[in-house]
Design an enzyme around this catalytic site. Structure first.
Site, PDB file in Angstrom:
ATOM      1  N   ARG A  70      -0.218  -1.504  -6.894  1.00 15.35           N
ATOM      2  CA  ARG A  70       0.664  -2.566  -7.505  1.00 15.35           C
ATOM      3  C   ARG A  70       0.519  -3.953  -6.657  1.00 15.35           C
ATOM      4  O   ARG A  70       0.231  -5.007  -7.336  1.00 15.35           O
ATOM      5  CB  ARG A  70       2.227  -2.117  -7.263  1.00 15.35           C
ATOM      6  CG  ARG A  70       2.766  -1.466  -8.219  1.00 15.35           C
ATOM      7  CD  ARG A  70       3.943  -0.332  -7.785  1.00 15.35           C
ATOM      8  NE  ARG A  70       3.105   0.522  -6.796  1.00 15.35           N
ATOM      9  CZ  ARG A  70       2.585   1.569  -7.153  1.00 15.35           C
ATOM     10  NH1 ARG A  70       2.432   2.001  -8.560  1.00 15.35           N
ATOM     11  NH2 ARG A  70       2.012   2.422  -6.314  1.00 15.35           N
ATOM     12  N   THR A  71       0.364  -3.863  -5.486  1.00 18.59           N
ATOM     13  CA  THR A  71       0.181  -5.116  -4.777  1.00 18.59           C
ATOM     14  C   THR A  71      -1.068  -5.831  -4.930  1.00 18.59           C
ATOM     15  O   THR A  71      -1.303  -7.006  -5.150  1.00 18.59           O
ATOM     16  CB  THR A  71       0.177  -4.979  -3.382  1.00 18.59           C
ATOM     17  OG1 THR A  71       1.342  -4.364  -2.796  1.00 18.59           O
ATOM     18  CG2 THR A  71       0.068  -6.172  -2.360  1.00 18.59           C
ATOM     19  N   LYS A 102     -19.580  -1.131  10.371  1.00 18.79           N
ATOM     20  CA  LYS A 102     -20.843  -1.649  11.426  1.00 18.79           C
ATOM     21  C   LYS A 102     -20.050  -2.028  12.650  1.00 18.79           C
ATOM     22  O   LYS A 102     -20.773  -2.475  13.537  1.00 18.79           O
ATOM     23  CB  LYS A 102     -22.003  -2.571  10.729  1.00 18.79           C
ATOM     24  CG  LYS A 102     -22.400  -2.214   9.328  1.00 18.79           C
ATOM     25  CD  LYS A 102     -23.158  -3.249   8.891  1.00 18.79           C
ATOM     26  CE  LYS A 102     -23.740  -2.989   7.443  1.00 18.79           C
ATOM     27  NZ  LYS A 102     -24.623  -4.245   6.905  1.00 18.79           N
ATOM     28  N   ARG A 123      -4.442  -6.886   3.246  1.00 21.41           N
ATOM     29  CA  ARG A 123      -3.867  -5.476   3.797  1.00 21.41           C
ATOM     30  C   ARG A 123      -4.656  -4.617   4.342  1.00 21.41           C
ATOM     31  O   ARG A 123      -5.813  -4.345   4.230  1.00 21.41           O
ATOM     32  CB  ARG A 123      -3.407  -4.613   2.464  1.00 21.41           C
ATOM     33  CG  ARG A 123      -3.066  -3.442   2.619  1.00 21.41           C
ATOM     34  CD  ARG A 123      -2.512  -2.529   1.425  1.00 21.41           C
ATOM     35  NE  ARG A 123      -1.160  -2.979   1.003  1.00 21.41           N
ATOM     36  CZ  ARG A 123      -0.286  -2.215   0.144  1.00 21.41           C
ATOM     37  NH1 ARG A 123      -0.807  -1.101  -0.299  1.00 21.41           N
ATOM     38  NH2 ARG A 123       0.653  -2.663  -0.229  1.00 21.41           N
ATOM     39  N   HIS A 151       5.618  -6.576   5.119  1.00 25.15           N
ATOM     40  CA  HIS A 151       5.077  -6.491   3.874  1.00 25.15           C
ATOM     41  C   HIS A 151       6.391  -7.758   3.025  1.00 25.15           C
ATOM     42  O   HIS A 151       6.947  -7.451   1.986  1.00 25.15           O
ATOM     43  CB  HIS A 151       5.307  -5.188   2.917  1.00 25.15           C
ATOM     44  CG  HIS A 151       4.774  -5.032   1.808  1.00 25.15           C
ATOM     45  ND1 HIS A 151       3.864  -6.273   1.101  1.00 25.15           N
ATOM     46  CD2 HIS A 151       4.276  -4.031   1.027  1.00 25.15           C
ATOM     47  CE1 HIS A 151       3.278  -5.947   0.024  1.00 25.15           C
ATOM     48  NE2 HIS A 151       3.455  -4.629   0.114  1.00 25.15           N
TER      49      HIS A 151
END
Length: 334
Positions: A70-71, A102, A123, A151
């Site tokens: 969703r986000t 890496k 995120r 959030h």
């Protein structure tokens, strides 16, 4: 209901330009309501079939180092709906495709991405990575969830949903149920609920209780906080029931997850304990905490809630980039 939040004045809009959106605590009540006002403006424009062009020529970088549906999709769709473009880096621990595999740091990744985009959405599974990104970037950074920290865009869309579903939030009783320890959605949401003197009912397994510092902060702000055991007791007085998923990915010991995952489950029988007009919210995804039969309850708002994320994220992108113009693509350019 949307008219409860007026479109902000020029001074308020200017205050957002270049601002990082890192956590709900950074917002005043007026700033929060300004975002909702712009979100309502964009929702209305889309409902009228208008083709927005506010972010024409702008690029959003979507950096998702943790799985998201969703986000991620709503941020990307928000940018497209505003006429902008998107570059995306999405990976998981089992699918390492960036130079982080890496050993590249978040700081260096952001320094590089900063050359390509006008706004960065990130995120991460690590709490605090959004702050690291903001310190490294010259362009606005929007935290799309950092570990079990914050959030903010979810909390804003939650408030937008509450207003659409229930009207003025002042004095409402909100039951927060499930994983309150790792649930960054509820950690963020309570920061906004306190502005409306909402009464909070907390119900969770003991191991997943709301962090004590958050509870103390709410109580210091004059918010009534009550702990209850069992889902039936938690929902019976609530105007809003906010269910959360027990987050398997936050447990180091899976036996601990198995011990708590089924302790707070909502079924059709649970709904019988609701007060009239109560709504159910959930940031999604759900696992088993809300039975499918509950979807037929008229107050099951969680899919409508997910849809509201588009308008709020459109607002955040345009406001932080100073692009709230209400410009529309002319018909001849289609």
């Amino acid at each position: 209901m949307l008219t409860d939040f007026a479109f902000p004045d020029v001074q308020m809009l200017q205050s957002f330009v270049g601002k990082d959106i890192l956590g709900a605590p950074q917002f005043s009540k007026a700033e929060m309501e300004a975002v909702l006002g712009v979100a309502a403006f964009y929702e209305k424009a889309l409902s009228e079939g208008k083709r927005l062009w506010d972010m024409d020529g702008k690029v959003m970088a979507a950096l998702f180092f943790e799985p998201s549906t969703r986000t991620r999709l709503s941020f990307e769709t928000a940018m497209h709906r505003l006429g902008g473009r998107v570059i995306t880096l999405a990976e998981s621990p089992d699918n390492q495709i960036s130079s982080t595999s890496k050993g590249e740091t978040v700081h260096d990744t952001i320094k590089m991405v900063n050359n390509y985009a006008d706004v960065i959405v990130i995120r991460s599974p690590r709490t605090g990575d959004a702050q690291v990104a903001a310190a490294a970037a010259n362009h606005p950074v929007i935290n799309a969830g950092d570990g079990f920290g914050q959030h903010p865009s979810q909390a804003l869309l939650d408030m937008y949903t509450i207003v659409k579903e229930k009207g003025n939030p002042e004095g409402l009783t909100v039951a927060l149920i499930g994983d309150l320890k790792y649930g960054r959605t509820v950690h963020s949401l309570v920061e906004f609920l306190k502005y409306y003197k909402c009464r909070l009912i907390l119900a969770s397994p003991e191991q997943l209780a709301m962090p004590a510092d958050i509870v103390q902060k709410m109580q210091t702000a004059g918010i009534e906080v009550e702990l209850r055991e069992g889902i039936d007791a938690a929902v019976k007085d609530a105007d809003i029931i906010y269910m959360t998923r027990v987050q398997k990915e936050r447990f180091m010991d899976l036996s601990e997850y198995e011990a708590v995952k089924n302790m707070y489950l909502m079924t059709g029988e649970t709904v019988r304990h609701f007060k009239p007009g109560a709504i159910i919210m959930h940031a999604l995804p759900r696992v088993n905490e809300i039975a499918l039969e509950v979807d037929d309850y008229p107050g099951a708002a969680y899919f409508r809630q997910a849809g509201n994320g588009l308008f709020v994220r459109m607002a955040l992108l345009a406001m932080t980039c100073g692009q709230v113009k209400g410009s529309f693509k002319p018909a001849w350019a289609e």
